[in-house]
Design an enzyme around this catalytic site. Structure first.
Site, mmCIF file in Angstrom:
data_model
loop_
_atom_site.group_PDB
_atom_site.id
_atom_site.type_symbol
_atom_site.label_atom_id
_atom_site.label_comp_id
_atom_site.label_asym_id
_atom_site.label_seq_id
_atom_site.Cartn_x
_atom_site.Cartn_y
_atom_site.Cartn_z
ATOM 1 N N SER A 18 0.824 -1.193 0.000
ATOM 2 C CA SER A 18 0.000 0.000 0.000
ATOM 3 C C SER A 18 0.873 1.264 0.000
ATOM 4 O O SER A 18 1.647 1.472 -0.924
ATOM 5 C CB SER A 18 -0.972 -0.035 1.184
ATOM 6 O OG SER A 18 -1.968 0.951 1.036
ATOM 7 N N ASP A 33 -3.231 10.787 -0.174
ATOM 8 C CA ASP A 33 -3.357 11.260 1.197
ATOM 9 C C ASP A 33 -3.192 12.770 1.267
ATOM 10 O O ASP A 33 -2.393 13.358 0.550
ATOM 11 C CB ASP A 33 -2.299 10.597 2.092
ATOM 12 C CG ASP A 33 -2.497 9.095 2.181
ATOM 13 O OD1 ASP A 33 -3.664 8.655 2.200
ATOM 14 O OD2 ASP A 33 -1.494 8.373 2.220
ATOM 15 N N HIS A 55 -3.838 -0.124 -5.127
ATOM 16 C CA HIS A 55 -5.304 -0.155 -5.028
ATOM 17 C C HIS A 55 -5.958 0.342 -6.318
ATOM 18 O O HIS A 55 -7.013 0.987 -6.282
ATOM 19 C CB HIS A 55 -5.807 0.658 -3.832
ATOM 20 C CG HIS A 55 -5.102 0.334 -2.558
ATOM 21 N ND1 HIS A 55 -5.173 -0.897 -1.967
ATOM 22 C CD2 HIS A 55 -4.278 1.093 -1.776
ATOM 23 C CE1 HIS A 55 -4.437 -0.890 -0.869
ATOM 24 N NE2 HIS A 55 -3.882 0.308 -0.737
#
Length: 124
Positions: A18, A33, A55
Protein backbone atom coordinates in the site's frame (compact mmCIF):
# COMPACT_ATOMS: atom_id res chain seq x y z
CA UNK A 1 15.14 8.10 4.70
CA UNK A 2 18.71 8.62 3.48
CA UNK A 3 19.99 5.70 5.58
CA UNK A 4 17.28 3.33 4.30
CA UNK A 5 17.92 4.39 0.68
CA UNK A 6 21.65 3.61 1.06
CA UNK A 7 20.88 0.20 2.56
CA UNK A 8 18.50 -0.65 -0.30
CA UNK A 9 21.09 0.43 -2.87
CA UNK A 10 23.56 -1.88 -1.11
CA UNK A 11 21.18 -4.84 -1.56
CA UNK A 12 18.83 -4.80 1.44
CA UNK A 13 15.56 -6.45 0.35
CA UNK A 14 12.49 -4.25 0.75
CA UNK A 15 8.85 -5.27 0.78
CA UNK A 16 6.26 -2.52 0.45
CA UNK A 17 2.50 -2.73 0.79
CA UNK A 18 0.00 0.00 0.00
CA UNK A 19 1.57 3.32 1.08
CA UNK A 20 4.87 1.50 1.62
CA UNK A 21 4.91 0.75 -2.10
CA UNK A 22 4.47 4.44 -2.90
CA UNK A 23 7.58 5.19 -0.82
CA UNK A 24 9.70 3.05 -3.19
CA UNK A 25 9.42 5.48 -6.11
CA UNK A 26 11.26 8.74 -6.78
CA UNK A 27 8.61 10.69 -4.85
CA UNK A 28 5.39 10.09 -2.93
CA UNK A 29 3.20 12.36 -5.04
CA UNK A 30 1.00 9.52 -6.34
CA UNK A 31 -0.47 9.11 -2.85
CA UNK A 32 -3.99 10.45 -2.46
CA UNK A 33 -3.36 11.26 1.20
CA UNK A 34 -3.84 14.82 2.35
CA UNK A 35 -0.79 16.69 3.60
CA UNK A 36 -2.30 17.39 7.01
CA UNK A 37 1.06 17.77 8.79
CA UNK A 38 2.52 20.32 6.34
CA UNK A 39 5.21 17.99 4.96
CA UNK A 40 7.69 19.93 2.85
CA UNK A 41 9.60 16.96 1.41
CA UNK A 42 7.88 14.53 -0.93
CA UNK A 43 10.98 12.54 -1.81
CA UNK A 44 10.71 8.76 -2.03
CA UNK A 45 13.35 6.07 -1.66
CA UNK A 46 14.09 6.24 -5.39
CA UNK A 47 14.44 2.44 -5.46
CA UNK A 48 12.68 2.41 -8.84
CA UNK A 49 12.56 4.86 -11.75
CA UNK A 50 8.77 4.88 -11.59
CA UNK A 51 6.11 5.73 -9.06
CA UNK A 52 3.45 3.36 -7.80
CA UNK A 53 -0.29 3.67 -7.48
CA UNK A 54 -1.63 0.79 -5.35
CA UNK A 55 -5.30 -0.15 -5.03
CA UNK A 56 -5.89 0.47 -8.73
CA UNK A 57 -9.53 -0.41 -9.41
CA UNK A 58 -10.50 -3.23 -11.76
CA UNK A 59 -13.75 -1.64 -12.98
CA UNK A 60 -13.79 0.80 -15.91
CA UNK A 61 -15.43 3.62 -13.95
CA UNK A 62 -12.89 3.41 -11.13
CA UNK A 63 -10.00 3.23 -13.58
CA UNK A 64 -11.26 6.28 -15.46
CA UNK A 65 -11.46 8.27 -12.22
CA UNK A 66 -7.98 7.19 -11.09
CA UNK A 67 -6.48 7.76 -14.57
CA UNK A 68 -7.81 11.32 -14.57
CA UNK A 69 -6.32 11.93 -11.15
CA UNK A 70 -2.94 10.44 -12.19
CA UNK A 71 -2.89 12.58 -15.34
CA UNK A 72 -2.55 15.57 -13.00
CA UNK A 73 0.67 14.01 -11.69
CA UNK A 74 1.92 13.53 -15.24
CA UNK A 75 1.23 17.18 -16.01
CA UNK A 76 4.26 18.02 -13.86
CA UNK A 77 6.32 14.79 -13.86
CA UNK A 78 7.65 12.55 -16.62
CA UNK A 79 8.35 9.26 -14.85
CA UNK A 80 6.01 6.31 -15.45
CA UNK A 81 3.55 5.01 -12.86
CA UNK A 82 2.95 1.33 -12.15
CA UNK A 83 -0.71 0.99 -11.18
CA UNK A 84 -1.41 -2.21 -9.24
CA UNK A 85 -4.74 -3.73 -8.31
CA UNK A 86 -5.17 -5.19 -4.85
CA UNK A 87 -3.28 -8.48 -4.58
CA UNK A 88 -0.81 -7.64 -7.34
CA UNK A 89 2.89 -7.47 -6.72
CA UNK A 90 6.02 -6.75 -8.66
CA UNK A 91 9.59 -7.83 -8.09
CA UNK A 92 12.37 -5.32 -8.68
CA UNK A 93 15.87 -6.72 -9.06
CA UNK A 94 18.30 -4.01 -10.07
CA UNK A 95 16.98 -2.62 -13.35
CA UNK A 96 14.69 -5.62 -13.92
CA UNK A 97 11.07 -5.26 -12.86
CA UNK A 98 8.58 -8.09 -13.27
CA UNK A 99 4.88 -8.43 -12.48
CA UNK A 100 4.80 -11.58 -10.37
CA UNK A 101 1.09 -11.83 -9.70
CA UNK A 102 -2.14 -9.96 -10.17
CA UNK A 103 -3.24 -7.21 -12.49
CA UNK A 104 -1.18 -4.11 -13.12
CA UNK A 105 -0.72 -1.42 -15.73
CA UNK A 106 2.00 1.05 -16.54
CA UNK A 107 1.05 4.61 -17.40
CA UNK A 108 3.29 7.15 -19.05
CA UNK A 109 3.02 10.91 -19.33
CA UNK A 110 0.80 10.77 -22.40
CA UNK A 111 -1.47 8.55 -20.23
CA UNK A 112 -1.14 5.73 -22.64
CA UNK A 113 -1.80 2.81 -20.35
CA UNK A 114 -0.46 -0.66 -21.00
CA UNK A 115 -1.61 -3.76 -19.15
CA UNK A 116 1.30 -5.76 -17.83
CA UNK A 117 1.60 -9.49 -18.24
CA UNK A 118 2.67 -11.76 -15.40
CA UNK A 119 6.26 -13.01 -15.48
CA UNK A 120 7.26 -10.62 -18.26
CA UNK A 121 9.88 -7.96 -17.77
CA UNK A 122 8.47 -4.43 -17.52
CA UNK A 123 10.17 -2.39 -20.20
CA UNK A 124 10.70 1.27 -19.46
Amino acid sequence: MFYLRKRIQAGLPLVGFSAGTILCGPNILTSKDMNTVATSSFEGLNATPFNFSPHYPLDNYGQTMKDEWLSDYHFFHDNPIVMMSDGAYVKVDGKKTTLVRGEAWIGVKTMKKEKLEESKLIAL
